[in-house]
Design a protein around this motif. Structure first.
Motif, PDB file in Angstrom:
ATOM      1  N   ASN A 223      17.472  15.235 -60.721  1.00  0.00           N
ATOM      2  CA  ASN A 223      18.864  15.258 -60.262  1.00  0.00           C
ATOM      3  C   ASN A 223      19.008  16.354 -59.208  1.00  0.00           C
ATOM      4  O   ASN A 223      18.930  17.536 -59.542  1.00  0.00           O
ATOM      5  CB  ASN A 223      19.805  15.523 -61.447  1.00  0.00           C
ATOM      6  N   SER A 226      22.009  19.014 -60.084  1.00  0.00           N
ATOM      7  CA  SER A 226      21.743  20.026 -61.113  1.00  0.00           C
ATOM      8  C   SER A 226      20.388  20.698 -60.903  1.00  0.00           C
ATOM      9  O   SER A 226      20.096  21.713 -61.520  1.00  0.00           O
ATOM     10  CB  SER A 226      21.777  19.384 -62.502  1.00  0.00           C
ATOM     11  N   TRP A 227      19.559  20.109 -60.010  1.00  0.00           N
ATOM     12  CA  TRP A 227      18.216  20.622 -59.723  1.00  0.00           C
ATOM     13  C   TRP A 227      17.356  20.633 -60.989  1.00  0.00           C
ATOM     14  O   TRP A 227      16.552  21.513 -61.223  1.00  0.00           O
ATOM     15  CB  TRP A 227      18.293  22.002 -59.094  1.00  0.00           C
ATOM     16  N   ARG A 228      17.513  19.581 -61.795  1.00  0.00           N
ATOM     17  CA  ARG A 228      16.789  19.503 -63.059  1.00  0.00           C
ATOM     18  C   ARG A 228      16.231  18.098 -63.260  1.00  0.00           C
ATOM     19  O   ARG A 228      16.756  17.118 -62.722  1.00  0.00           O
ATOM     20  CB  ARG A 228      17.703  19.861 -64.238  1.00  0.00           C
TER      21      ARG A 228
END
Length: 247
Positions: A223, A226-228
């Motif tokens: 994602n 969210s950088w996750r």
């Protein structure tokens, strides 16, 4: 031993040999794996716990399980598996990776049996395991079916293989090669070859032909907001993993 010579692609080994010293740098060339690792571990621990009826709330839930991490690199997965109690063998064909992994394990107070060898070498020696991890490696071997056959040989009856790789479609090319290598510069250009990517159906078939029973597959989705990374039951379009057991 002829098959052992066939499974390793020397060009692929050389790519990772050149990056060996950076395995434990979260901002280095293996930054994508550091970012992906929590998601990978979530899947691995869940599948292993399910297969062997282990309670993940315990301190060493994988005590008594012998685990092989093929293409272990610097030990990003071997170390957490050892902390969870597994008896871990980490194997890698790139000799430069092994001293890095050994040193980091020693500094972390972990006993891990790291070896510079191919999976076929272990199979030829008659070694067997409860769990075999083949994470982000099958797209780098020269003969995927032979590799799957070797994993099956290495597994004890009732054992589980967990394999992750990259799907082969236009989206995976844009994300994993154009995006990760050329735009974001997360990986050196040429790390991956799109033609070697494997679709989930193809990986299921490789597993079945090797005598394994696929039991699960999940996507690993990034994602950018969210950088996750997270696991997905539906989106296997780029990164994904499967679990297969040996009857």
């Amino acid at each position: 031993m002829a098959e052992a010579a066939n499974s390793i692609d020397p060009d692929e080994v050389a790519k990772f040999e050149a990056m060996a010293a950076e395995w434990w740098d979260p901002n280095g060339k293996f930054k994508p794996l550091h970012m992906l690792n929590p998601c990978r571990l979530d899947y691995l621990t869940g599948q292993i716990a399910t297969q062997f009826n282990r309670d993940l709330t315990g301190t060493r839930p994988f005590e008594g399980l012998r685990l092989l991490d093929i293409g272990c690199g610097g030990g990003l997965l071997s170390e957490p598996m050892a902390r969870l109690g597994a008896d871990v063998v980490g194997a890698d064909a790139a000799s430069g990776n092994i001293p890095v992994a050994q040193l980091h394990a020693e500094q972390s107070g972990l006993e891990i049996d790291y070896r510079c060898c191919a999976a076929e070498d272990l199979a030829a020696a008659g070694e067997t395991f409860d769990v075999v991890l083949a994470m982000e490696i099958i797209e780098h071997v020269s003969h995927p079916q032979g590799f799957a056959d070797t994993i099956s040989q290495l597994l004890k009856p009732g054992g589980v293989m967990i394999c992750s790789t990259l799907n082969r479609n236009p989206k995976s090319y844009m994300m994993a090669i154009f995006g990760a290598e050329r735009v974001m510069r997360w990986l050196p250009v040429g790390t991956h070859e799109w033609s070697k990517f494997i679709t989930p159906d193809e990986l299921y078939e490789l597993s079945r032909k090797a005598g394994l029973l696929p039991v699960d597959r999940r996507g690993m989705v990034f994602n950018p907001l969210s950088w996750r990374w997270s696991l997905s039951e539906r989106d296997l379009s780029v990164n994904y993993a499967i679990a297969a057991v040996k009857p």
